[in-house]
Structures are given as structure tokens and as C-alpha cells.
Design an enzyme around this catalytic site. Sequence first.
Site, PDB file in Angstrom:
ATOM      1  N   HIS A 142      36.182  27.321  35.454  1.00 29.96           N
ATOM      2  CA  HIS A 142      37.125  26.550  36.259  1.00 29.96           C
ATOM      3  C   HIS A 142      36.835  26.838  37.729  1.00 29.96           C
ATOM      4  O   HIS A 142      35.915  27.603  38.053  1.00 29.96           O
ATOM      5  CB  HIS A 142      38.573  26.890  35.881  1.00 29.96           C
ATOM      6  CG  HIS A 142      38.837  28.382  35.841  1.00 29.96           C
ATOM      7  ND1 HIS A 142      38.816  29.166  36.959  1.00 29.96           N
ATOM      8  CD2 HIS A 142      39.092  29.209  34.797  1.00 29.96           C
ATOM      9  CE1 HIS A 142      39.073  30.416  36.624  1.00 29.96           C
ATOM     10  NE2 HIS A 142      39.228  30.479  35.310  1.00 29.96           N
TER      11      HIS A 142
ATOM     12  N   GLY B 174      38.135  28.679  39.834  1.00 27.25           N
ATOM     13  CA  GLY B 174      38.118  30.106  40.196  1.00 27.25           C
ATOM     14  C   GLY B 174      36.715  30.680  40.049  1.00 27.25           C
ATOM     15  O   GLY B 174      36.194  31.341  40.961  1.00 27.25           O
ATOM     16  N   HIS B 175      36.076  30.413  38.907  1.00 29.48           N
ATOM     17  CA  HIS B 175      34.702  30.891  38.696  1.00 29.48           C
ATOM     18  C   HIS B 175      33.762  30.283  39.743  1.00 29.48           C
ATOM     19  O   HIS B 175      32.896  30.966  40.294  1.00 29.48           O
ATOM     20  CB  HIS B 175      34.168  30.447  37.330  1.00 29.48           C
ATOM     21  CG  HIS B 175      34.871  31.039  36.156  1.00 29.48           C
ATOM     22  ND1 HIS B 175      35.632  30.288  35.296  1.00 29.48           N
ATOM     23  CD2 HIS B 175      34.908  32.308  35.683  1.00 29.48           C
ATOM     24  CE1 HIS B 175      36.104  31.054  34.334  1.00 29.48           C
ATOM     25  NE2 HIS B 175      35.703  32.291  34.554  1.00 29.48           N
TER      26      HIS B 175
ATOM     27  N   GLU C 101      40.249  38.899  41.322  1.00 23.70           N
ATOM     28  CA  GLU C 101      41.352  39.874  41.322  1.00 23.70           C
ATOM     29  C   GLU C 101      42.434  39.540  40.299  1.00 23.70           C
ATOM     30  O   GLU C 101      43.368  40.310  40.137  1.00 23.70           O
ATOM     31  CB  GLU C 101      41.961  39.975  42.729  1.00 23.70           C
ATOM     32  CG  GLU C 101      41.062  40.724  43.682  1.00 23.70           C
ATOM     33  CD  GLU C 101      41.734  41.067  45.001  1.00 23.70           C
ATOM     34  OE1 GLU C 101      42.731  40.387  45.356  1.00 23.70           O
ATOM     35  OE2 GLU C 101      41.263  41.992  45.668  1.00 23.70           O
TER      36      GLU C 101
ATOM     37  N   SER D  53      40.769  30.541  31.997  1.00 23.00           N
ATOM     38  CA  SER D  53      40.200  29.689  30.942  1.00 23.00           C
ATOM     39  C   SER D  53      41.233  29.441  29.854  1.00 23.00           C
ATOM     40  O   SER D  53      41.197  28.430  29.166  1.00 23.00           O
ATOM     41  CB  SER D  53      38.974  30.366  30.340  1.00 23.00           C
ATOM     42  OG  SER D  53      38.065  30.659  31.365  1.00 23.00           O
TER      43      SER D  53
END
Length: 279
Positions: free
Chosen positions: A33, A35-36, A148, A186
Site C-alpha cells: 500500500h 505506506g510501503h 513506525e 495490509s
Amino acid sequence: MLVFAKIKSIQQKIKSLPKGTSIGFVPTMGALHQGHISLVEKAKKENDIVVVSIFVNPTQFDREEDLVNYPKTIDSDLSLLKAVFCDLVFTPTAEEIYANNIQSANFNFDGLEHQMEGKFRQGHFDGVGTIVKRLFEIVTPTKAYFGEKDYQQLQIIRKMVHKSQLSVKIIPCDIFRETDGLAMSSRNTRLTNEHRNVAPFIYKTLKQAKIKFGTENALEVIKWVENEFKKEPLLELEYFEIADEETLLPIKTKNEKQKYRAFIAVFAGNIRLIDNISL
Ligand code: PAF
């Protein structure tokens, strides 16, 4: 972008890079997503090449049900990575990583592993330590990037790197959130609509807890959070803790010189969500 499933072939590729090439590494379990992707973009800026691994590591799952149902979206993962110019992707099988012995090693993380997630997820951090160490050996990164959201994991990996005297530099990255505040994960894709709608309550409560921590003691804040969750029947609070950012030990009395974080784990139906906030 090159994709490798075999340890030997990715190692050969990495060995063939010009001497001094800096390698940014983003280990993932796929179902990527935003974030990754933000980690990949950061790694891209700070290194000559970026390697992403996609491997759903069986030894870090404490619930078989969670492992079996973990989302697997390899085609869209690869398209997302290509779009941000990732250089190498490592997609091994469990046999490739563990041969015939799918087991984790035992680690001593100086007690970090006994707090929070460690209490509720037996063996989880041994599994994480095992796979991350193995991936570091294979990829030989200069820097490795961790979100984090899994703050305890981040601290544990820092500890492992320090204790094993590995040369990789661990780079912490801010939590990426949906517009309604839910921390990207995820597992969010597995929430029912009903649970997805109430899930932002988690971060909303964390933000309020942060404000309360300015004027109230930790016990009062903890009690308040526990009460708030009693009012939300679709979410089941597993734990809420205020802990020292470094040692992860639960706070006793507030000390101005220490940095604290609030940590939370919540079940939304069968899906377990975690989040945290710096206080
Ligand atoms: O955070 C994760 O996705 C996993 O724990 C990691 C670091 C990729 C190890 O399997």
C-alpha cells in the site's frame, strides 16, 4: 526492474554491482500500500539502488488463520514497485528461505520482546528476527527502512543489528495514514465495511489520549481509553499501554526527561490492528 526468486541469483546480481553501490532495502510481506511505497521512495532518494523483498514469513505468524488469509497480491505489488522505479525485487518461497526447516531461531532482545506484542503473539519476534537477519545476509543493504506502525518491531530490529554488529543502518519512517486517520496496513483490506467504518476510532482515541497525557497521569489515561472502547462494541481492545520509547517498559511515574509512546492493539472482528503515537 528485475525480479528474483532464488537466493543465488539475487546474490549474484548484487555482487555484480560496482563497488561502493549503496543499497536501500525495504523488506515487506507484500499486499503493498501507499505506506510501503513511501518507504521505497525514501530509499530511492537515499541510495543508488533499491531492493524490495516480498515474503510472507510463516514463522512470525502466531495464528494459522492470519497466515492463511494474509492478502497476496503479487501482480499489483510488482506494478506498484515498477511505477516507483524499484530496481530489484526478491520474491522467495518458504522452501528457498528455510529449506525443510520452517523454524525460527531464539533471540534475546534484552527484554524488548516480552512487552506488548510479545505478550500476545507467542514467538512473533523470534520469527521477525530470523527472517530480517536472513534477508540482511542475502541483500547486504546499506540502509533498511521500517515503518513506525510496527514500532516494537523497529526497536527489536535495531537491537538485533546492534547485538549482531551488522553494518546496515536502520531508518525509521513515519506512519502512513488513510485520510480518516486509520494507519495503513495490509490487513485493512480484510476488514468488513462495518469494521472499516469504525476503525478510525483507534487513531482518534490515541490522539485524545495524547492530549490527556499532558495533564493527567498514565493510569487515568489508560482507564479513560479502556472506557472509551467499552462504548464501541465493534472494536475489542486487546491492550493499551504507555511505555518508554527506548526500553518499551510500561511507564511508572511520568519523568520529564523520558520520551513516551502510547501503543494499542484492537480486534475489529477477526482482524487485529495495531497503532501507536508519540506522546
Ligand atoms: O513488517 C513486516 O512486514 C514484516 O514483519 C517484515 C519486516 C517484512 C518481516 O517479515
